[in-house]
Design an enzyme around this catalytic site. Structure first.
Site, short mmCIF file in Angstrom:
data_model
loop_
_atom_site.label_atom_id
_atom_site.label_comp_id
_atom_site.label_asym_id
_atom_site.label_seq_id
_atom_site.Cartn_x
_atom_site.Cartn_y
_atom_site.Cartn_z
N ASN A 1 -0.93 -8.44 -5.48
CA ASN A 1 0.48 -8.51 -5.09
C ASN A 1 1.22 -9.26 -6.20
OD1 ASN A 1 1.11 -11.40 -4.41
ND2 ASN A 1 -0.54 -11.13 -2.92
N ASN B 1 -4.89 -11.64 8.09
CA ASN B 1 -5.15 -10.24 7.75
C ASN B 1 -6.43 -9.69 8.37
OD1 ASN B 1 -3.84 -11.26 4.68
ND2 ASN B 1 -2.82 -9.83 6.02
N ARG C 1 -10.42 -6.67 -1.25
CA ARG C 1 -10.49 -7.34 0.05
C ARG C 1 -11.35 -6.59 1.07
NH1 ARG C 1 -5.43 -10.54 2.37
NH2 ARG C 1 -7.23 -11.50 3.38
N ARG D 1 0.78 -2.09 2.32
CA ARG D 1 -0.61 -2.32 2.75
C ARG D 1 -0.98 -1.47 3.97
NH1 ARG D 1 -2.86 -7.09 0.55
NH2 ARG D 1 -1.89 -7.35 -1.50
N HIS E 1 3.44 -7.80 2.87
CA HIS E 1 3.04 -7.91 4.29
C HIS E 1 4.28 -8.31 5.09
CE1 HIS E 1 -1.45 -8.93 3.33
NE2 HIS E 1 -1.38 -7.71 3.83
N ASP F 1 4.57 -10.45 7.41
CA ASP F 1 4.69 -11.89 7.69
C ASP F 1 5.32 -12.69 6.55
OD1 ASP F 1 2.60 -12.02 5.87
OD2 ASP F 1 1.14 -12.84 7.27
N CYS G 1 -0.03 -16.86 6.95
CA CYS G 1 -1.14 -16.06 6.40
C CYS G 1 -2.48 -16.75 6.57
CB CYS G 1 -1.03 -15.88 4.89
SG CYS G 1 0.45 -15.20 4.27
N1 ARG Z 1 -3.83 -12.47 -1.98
C1 ARG Z 1 -3.73 -12.00 -0.63
C2 ARG Z 1 -3.43 -10.51 -0.62
O1 ARG Z 1 -2.75 -10.04 -1.49
C3 ARG Z 1 -2.68 -12.76 0.10
C4 ARG Z 1 -2.61 -12.41 1.55
C5 ARG Z 1 -1.60 -13.21 2.30
N2 ARG Z 1 -1.62 -12.87 3.65
C6 ARG Z 1 -0.57 -12.47 4.40
N3 ARG Z 1 -0.75 -12.27 5.64
N4 ARG Z 1 0.62 -12.29 3.86
O2 ARG Z 1 -3.86 -9.77 0.23
#
Ligand code: ARG
Length: 298
Positions: A22, A76, A95, A149, A178, A180, A274
């Site tokens: 991201n 997540n 991930r 995502r 995301h 959130d 998060c």
């Molecule tokens: N580096 C993680 C990603 O890009 C950060 C996730 C943060 N989580 C969130 N719920 N916004 O997936």
């Protein structure tokens, strides 16, 4: 199903910023001082735990796993409502490896009676947990982000699974990858959100459902501070070190803020929300308020 406000966090033992999926992620900044950064991350995590505890949560700490640094973001990992957990399907290979250890974590939560059932989504869609599927207790439905995502179809799958309305919102920018990051419903019915993150039709949906008096528009500065990514329990709010704008807004509306320096996690694109996952969300909670509001409107 548990009734006490309970929140899951994952220990940052294996946390780092070593890839970029991201636009906020900065592996180079991490690489300049990995040991110092890691120490700072451990301190920041402890401070977050304390703030959650002081806000009234029982905090469940799960272990991370080597090579899976983003496990520190359990928002997540799953969507949880009424004791039912639906495990996430991650979009990026970086991930996807988290799915197995998170399944083990949920199996053990289930064995301990903290969760009643654990299921997976049908194949063929991506869904990144409560980061992209947020329960709105004052309105009694989920809001689901899709685009960067999670897939659009995941919203319908969630609706079928939980038997609840899911309002799908298209995320229009890479920075709001995301939901959130740019959207936070609060206990009093207010919505803190960053309008430029959304498509025109998503904004129409939001405006149709949340009256102007309850909408708190975040600024770009608020977004950059990862302050929209907040954890709220009644009048308690836990978030990153924030802006004068949000301090004033929250105080004016009767919320008590606990600010935590989460900068090592912001380097990965994450804030307080998060780093957590509520395990006790109950669809009946907030019902009395909802019925009273409906009665007033009738
Ligand atoms: N580096 C993680 C990603 O890009 C950060 C996730 C943060 N989580 C969130 N719920 N916004 O997936």
């Amino acid at each position: 199903m548990i009734t006490r406000p309970t929140i899951l966090v994952v220990a940052p033992t294996h946390y780092d910023v070593s890839y970029s999926i991201n636009p906020w992620m900065d592996p180079q900044a991490w690489a300049r001082d990995p040991r110092g950064m890691h120490r700072h991350a451990m301190q920041a995590f402890d401070a977050l735990r304390e703030a959650l505890d002081a806000s009234g949560f029982a905090v469940e700490v799960a272990p991370g796993a080597p090579g899976l640094p983003d496990m520190v973001f359990p928002a997540n990992a799953a969507v949880v409502l009424d004791g039912k957990a639906v495990l996430a399907r991650f979009r990026y290979p970086q991930r996807q490896g988290e799915e197995t250890p998170f399944a083990a974590i949920f199996a053990s939560l289930q064995a301990r009676g903290l969760i009643d059932s654990v299921t997976t989504l049908p194949e063929g869609c991506y869904q990144e947990g409560a980061g992209d599927c947020i329960w709105d207790a004052s309105r009694g439905h989920f809001w689901a982000g899709f685009g960067p995502r999670s897939s659009r179809e995941a919203a319908d799958a969630m609706s079928r699974h939980f038997g609840r309305e899911v309002v799908a919102l298209e995320l229009a920018t890479a920075h709001s990858y995301h939901l959130d990051v740019c959207f936070c419903p609060l206990a009093g019915g207010e919505l803190l959100y960053y309008p430029p993150a959304f498509s025109a039709s998503a904004l129409r949906e939001i405006h149709a459902r949340v009256p102007a008096s309850l909408r708190i528009e975040a600024t770009e500065d608020d977004l950059r501070h990862f302050s929209v990514n907040a954890v709220n329990l009644d009048d308690q709010v836990v978030m990153t070190r924030t802006t004068p704008h949000l301090r004033t807004e929250f105080a004016r509306r009767g919320y008590r803020l606990r600010e935590v320096d989460l900068s090592p996690f912001m380097l990965s694109g994450g804030g307080a929300y998060c780093m957590t996952l509520r395990l006790d969300r109950d669809s009946a909670a907030g019902l009395a308020t909802r019925n009273a509001a409906a009665g007033r409107a009738a």
